[in-house]
Design a protein around this motif. Structure first.
Motif, mmCIF file in Angstrom:
data_model
loop_
_atom_site.group_PDB
_atom_site.id
_atom_site.type_symbol
_atom_site.label_atom_id
_atom_site.label_comp_id
_atom_site.label_asym_id
_atom_site.label_seq_id
_atom_site.Cartn_x
_atom_site.Cartn_y
_atom_site.Cartn_z
ATOM 1 N N SER A 133 2.924 4.007 6.351
ATOM 2 C CA SER A 133 2.560 3.649 4.980
ATOM 3 C C SER A 133 1.642 4.687 4.344
ATOM 4 C CB SER A 133 1.892 2.271 4.975
ATOM 5 O OG SER A 133 1.464 1.918 3.678
ATOM 6 N N VAL A 134 0.642 5.177 5.107
ATOM 7 C CA VAL A 134 -0.386 6.042 4.511
ATOM 8 C C VAL A 134 -0.138 7.524 4.740
ATOM 9 C CG1 VAL A 134 -2.105 4.218 4.784
ATOM 10 C CG2 VAL A 134 -1.934 6.004 6.539
ATOM 11 N N THR A 185 11.447 10.962 -13.564
ATOM 12 C CA THR A 185 10.725 9.905 -12.855
ATOM 13 C C THR A 185 11.688 8.991 -12.107
ATOM 14 O OG1 THR A 185 8.953 9.967 -14.495
ATOM 15 C CG2 THR A 185 9.077 8.023 -13.090
ATOM 16 N N ILE A 186 12.789 8.631 -12.733
ATOM 17 C CA ILE A 186 13.798 7.805 -12.052
ATOM 18 C C ILE A 186 14.368 8.549 -10.855
ATOM 19 C CG2 ILE A 186 16.046 6.669 -12.275
ATOM 20 C CD1 ILE A 186 13.810 5.226 -13.724
ATOM 21 N N LEU A 187 14.607 9.839 -11.029
ATOM 22 C CA LEU A 187 15.111 10.637 -9.914
ATOM 23 C C LEU A 187 14.119 10.614 -8.751
ATOM 24 C CD1 LEU A 187 16.574 13.724 -11.810
ATOM 25 C CD2 LEU A 187 17.860 11.907 -10.688
ATOM 26 N N ARG A 188 12.844 10.702 -9.046
ATOM 27 C CA ARG A 188 11.832 10.661 -7.987
ATOM 28 C C ARG A 188 11.781 9.283 -7.319
ATOM 29 N NH1 ARG A 188 9.481 15.394 -8.052
ATOM 30 N NH2 ARG A 188 9.379 16.553 -10.021
ATOM 31 N N LEU A 189 12.039 8.246 -8.086
ATOM 32 C CA LEU A 189 12.040 6.895 -7.519
ATOM 33 C C LEU A 189 13.157 6.709 -6.493
ATOM 34 C CD1 LEU A 189 11.227 4.704 -10.651
ATOM 35 C CD2 LEU A 189 9.805 4.973 -8.605
ATOM 36 N N THR A 190 14.208 7.513 -6.593
ATOM 37 C CA THR A 190 15.265 7.428 -5.583
ATOM 38 C C THR A 190 14.761 7.879 -4.211
ATOM 39 O OG1 THR A 190 16.131 9.664 -6.019
ATOM 40 C CG2 THR A 190 17.063 7.849 -7.309
ATOM 41 N N SER A 191 13.680 8.636 -4.177
ATOM 42 C CA SER A 191 13.054 9.002 -2.904
ATOM 43 C C SER A 191 11.980 7.997 -2.505
ATOM 44 C CB SER A 191 12.449 10.409 -2.998
ATOM 45 O OG SER A 191 13.453 11.389 -3.130
ATOM 46 N N VAL A 192 11.365 7.353 -3.500
ATOM 47 C CA VAL A 192 10.375 6.317 -3.201
ATOM 48 C C VAL A 192 11.024 5.171 -2.425
ATOM 49 C CG1 VAL A 192 8.874 4.548 -4.200
ATOM 50 C CG2 VAL A 192 8.871 6.860 -5.157
ATOM 51 N N ILE A 193 12.215 4.774 -2.839
ATOM 52 C CA ILE A 193 12.881 3.602 -2.242
ATOM 53 C C ILE A 193 13.074 3.762 -0.725
ATOM 54 C CG2 ILE A 193 15.014 2.248 -2.206
ATOM 55 C CD1 ILE A 193 15.178 2.828 -5.279
ATOM 56 N N PRO A 194 13.736 4.824 -0.239
ATOM 57 C CA PRO A 194 13.863 4.957 1.219
ATOM 58 C C PRO A 194 12.513 5.166 1.899
ATOM 59 C CG PRO A 194 14.713 6.915 0.115
ATOM 60 C CD PRO A 194 14.476 5.894 -0.942
ATOM 61 N N GLY A 195 11.559 5.793 1.183
ATOM 62 C CA GLY A 195 10.228 5.968 1.754
ATOM 63 C C GLY A 195 9.555 4.645 2.041
ATOM 64 N N LEU A 230 0.833 -1.199 0.000
ATOM 65 C CA LEU A 230 0.000 0.000 0.000
ATOM 66 C C LEU A 230 0.869 1.250 0.000
ATOM 67 C CD1 LEU A 230 -2.706 1.492 0.282
ATOM 68 C CD2 LEU A 230 -2.544 1.154 2.772
ATOM 69 N N GLY A 231 1.889 1.255 0.853
ATOM 70 C CA GLY A 231 2.790 2.412 0.907
ATOM 71 C C GLY A 231 3.498 2.642 -0.415
ATOM 72 N N PHE A 232 3.904 1.559 -1.063
ATOM 73 C CA PHE A 232 4.568 1.677 -2.367
ATOM 74 C C PHE A 232 3.624 2.245 -3.420
ATOM 75 C CE2 PHE A 232 5.393 -0.358 -6.528
ATOM 76 C CZ PHE A 232 6.618 0.224 -6.820
ATOM 77 N N LEU A 233 2.395 1.733 -3.469
ATOM 78 C CA LEU A 233 1.423 2.198 -4.481
ATOM 79 C C LEU A 233 1.086 3.672 -4.275
ATOM 80 C CD1 LEU A 233 -0.968 -0.898 -4.638
ATOM 81 C CD2 LEU A 233 0.756 -0.205 -6.318
ATOM 82 N N LEU A 234 0.944 4.093 -3.031
ATOM 83 C CA LEU A 234 0.678 5.512 -2.767
ATOM 84 C C LEU A 234 1.850 6.375 -3.231
ATOM 85 C CD1 LEU A 234 -0.878 5.373 0.819
ATOM 86 C CD2 LEU A 234 -2.086 5.771 -1.334
ATOM 87 N N ARG A 235 3.051 5.884 -3.021
ATOM 88 C CA ARG A 235 4.242 6.670 -3.333
ATOM 89 C C ARG A 235 4.548 6.746 -4.831
ATOM 90 N NH1 ARG A 235 4.162 5.372 1.691
ATOM 91 N NH2 ARG A 235 5.436 6.395 3.283
ATOM 92 N N ILE A 236 4.009 5.840 -5.628
ATOM 93 C CA ILE A 236 4.238 5.934 -7.073
ATOM 94 C C ILE A 236 3.024 6.492 -7.814
ATOM 95 C CG2 ILE A 236 5.941 4.085 -7.111
ATOM 96 C CD1 ILE A 236 3.742 2.281 -8.329
ATOM 97 N N SER A 237 1.950 6.800 -7.078
ATOM 98 C CA SER A 237 0.785 7.381 -7.752
ATOM 99 C C SER A 237 1.105 8.793 -8.237
ATOM 100 C CB SER A 237 -0.420 7.415 -6.799
ATOM 101 O OG SER A 237 -0.200 8.281 -5.702
ATOM 102 N N TYR A 238 0.775 9.069 -9.489
ATOM 103 C CA TYR A 238 0.992 10.392 -10.111
ATOM 104 C C TYR A 238 2.452 10.847 -9.982
ATOM 105 C CZ TYR A 238 -4.100 10.429 -9.783
ATOM 106 O OH TYR A 238 -5.434 10.095 -9.882
ATOM 107 N N ILE A 239 3.374 9.914 -10.095
ATOM 108 C CA ILE A 239 4.784 10.267 -9.886
ATOM 109 C C ILE A 239 5.355 11.044 -11.066
ATOM 110 C CG2 ILE A 239 5.809 8.161 -10.864
ATOM 111 C CD1 ILE A 239 7.752 8.239 -8.436
ATOM 112 N N ILE A 240 4.716 10.948 -12.232
ATOM 113 C CA ILE A 240 5.178 11.723 -13.391
ATOM 114 C C ILE A 240 4.640 13.151 -13.265
ATOM 115 C CG2 ILE A 240 5.081 11.957 -15.899
ATOM 116 C CD1 ILE A 240 4.805 8.903 -16.044
ATOM 117 N N LYS A 241 5.529 14.101 -13.169
ATOM 118 C CA LYS A 241 5.162 15.507 -12.974
ATOM 119 C C LYS A 241 5.447 16.294 -14.252
ATOM 120 C CE LYS A 241 4.650 14.365 -8.631
ATOM 121 N NZ LYS A 241 3.325 14.070 -8.085
#
Length: 480
Positions: A104-105, A67-77, A7-18
């Motif tokens: 997570s939320v 998007t890849i740059l943002r994923l570097t923050s998703v991982i520790p999150g 759940l935490g992962f899905l929330l963190r990748i929602s609308y990740i493309i800015k």
């Protein structure tokens, strides 16, 4: 735990493309990280008002997409979720699940898991510091001591303001272990080892702290930002807490629920008084610094204390038993329901996103570009400036144009087109209210904007005005 983490992962990748691209602070992260390691990287790091670890962490990803740059923050999150479970599990398995669920939320953490900044990484380090604090105080093993000290070191090398948290954490642990001499030696070692970096950062810090004014609402928004789905104090807080009555329930209910948990579980739990001391002392010092205008008080600057607050909330829900489970369910429901509103944190637009400007400049293709407030290198990622005449009035050279900002347009030849980039969020003043304490930067760049527009109206024609987010780009051709 699998479903909590998912759940935490899905929330963190929602609308990740800015589509707006990175805003200034994110852009700075990328710009520093993208500088060649042996050709300017050290220089760029030393120009910043934060510590170097995050730029080193980001460096291997610097040449990838936004998007890849943002994923570097998703991982520790995402990694922080099981760490918070382990923290809660030190008290009970149920407390572990509750702490992981809140993590997570939590909209605050979801938001910073998408920013190209160090806050998601810093939360992970802070969670590890809390975990090893609890474990070391329980059994005092060398492994837990090493984990505790390493976590504090990671905080120090990531966030300059983290030194406040580290100081009080060391003081608390030294007191509990009756090792005050070790505390003094630790503080001296930190000062000696980090003094060159800290001195440089403290020298740079005032230049980045000019825009905020402290008020009581900063404290209120600190907790509502942490625990409600509505983030208000990302940059600077409104002057009143209920700035939008339609958001009152979203701001108040989840925050009060979290407070009820903290009071029931954390504050009333005698063995947690020391951890509470670390959190309250950190916020108190930050508040004093902000009140004396030494520091801008925004929620993310105190993220080191958030694992403590989450733990207290989870412990309270456990102690309240069935009522606690109901409160947790309501708390989670608020954060999940927010996904379907336009204000959800992953839907928030980066109004200062630099790609907005890049797209406009690419479309207009003017020979000369005049940048205000930011220098040209803030836009290299999104626009091709090769063979362009780049001019700027920025924070660094603004005093050169104090008397007549419009003289910068003298460099534009007759018949040549120019695009003038204006950041409206720092140049919005038409008239200064009498007696108002307005930061000099707002005054300066509002005057720059007025001066340039007046000159454009006088000597230029064929106007095209493009607006997007907080940006205005005026394109025109000089005719005299």
């Amino acid at each position: 735990m699998f479903f909590i983490i998912l759940l935490g992962f899905l929330l963190r990748i929602s609308y990740i493309i800015k589509p707006e691209g990175m805003w200034n602070d994110e852009y700075v992260s990328w710009y520093v990280a993208s500088t060649p390691l042996f050709d300017g990287f050290r220089h760029e790091v030393l120009r910043q008002c934060h510590m170097p670890l995050y730029y080193i962490y980001l460096k291997p990803f610097a040449h990838f997409s936004d998007t890849i740059l943002r994923l570097t923050s998703v991982i520790p999150g995402v990694l922080a979720i099981p760490v918070m479970y382990l923290i809660g599990k030190e008290y009970s398995k149920k407390a572990g699940y509750f702490a992981a669920t809140i993590t997570s939320v939590l909209s605050f953490l979801v938001y910073y898991s998408q920013e190209v900044r160090f806050y998601s990484l810093l939360f992970l380090f802070s969670a590890l510091a809390l975990l090893f604090t609890i474990r070391y105080l329980k059994d005092g093993s060398k492994l837990n001591l090493a984990g505790y000290l390493a976590s504090l070191a990671l905080i120090l090398f990531t966030h300059i303001i983290g030194v406040i948290y580290v100081f009080f954490s060391l003081l608390y642990v030294a007191y509990k272990k009756k090792k005050l001499r070790a505390f003094v030696l630790s503080v001296l070692a930190i000062v000696l080892l980090l003094s060159p970096i800290i001195n440089n950062v403290l020298r740079m810090l005032p230049a980045s702290q000019w825009w905020g004014q402290f008020s009581y609402t900063n404290i209120l928004f600190l907790f509502s930002d942490y625990f409600s789905p509505i983030l208000t104090n990302n940059i600077t807080a409104p002057p009143v807490f209920f700035y939008d009555k339609s958001l009152a329930l979203w701001l108040v209910v989840p925050t009060l629920i979290a407070f009820s948990g903290m009071i029931a579980g954390g504050v009333n739990e005698g063995k947690n008084v020391g951890i509470l001391f670390v959190a309250t002392s950190t916020v108190t010092v930050m508040s004093l610094l902000a009140a004396t205008e030494k520091l801008v008080f925004i929620t993310k600057y105190s993220i080191e204390i958030l694992p403590i607050l989450i733990l207290f909330t989870a412990l309270g829900f456990v102690r309240l038993k069935k009522i606690g489970l109901i409160l947790l369910s309501i708390f989670v429901s608020f954060h999940l329901a927010a996904i379907f509103t336009p204000n959800y944190v992953t839907k928030l637009k980066r109004s200062e996103g630099h790609k907005i400007v890049g797209d406009i400049l690419n479309a207009r293709n003017s020979k000369t570009i005049v940048f205000t407030y930011y220098e040209p290198d803030r836009f290299y990622r999104y626009t091709n400036v090769e063979d362009k005449n780049l001019l700027f009035i920025s924070k660094s050279n603004r005093h050169l144009y104090k008397d007549n900002p419009a003289e910068i347009l003298d460099a534009v030849s007759v018949g040549e087109s120019v695009s003038v980039v204006i950041l409206d969020s720092v140049s919005f003043l038409d008239k200064v209210p009498e007696g108002a304490n307005v930061p000099e930067m707002f005054l300066t760049f509002s005057n720059v904007k007025k001066s340039l527009i007046k000159r454009l109206n006088s000597d230029f024609k064929g106007f095209k005005v493009d607006k997007g987010g907080y940006w205005t780009v005026v394109t025109a051709v000089r005719f005299k």
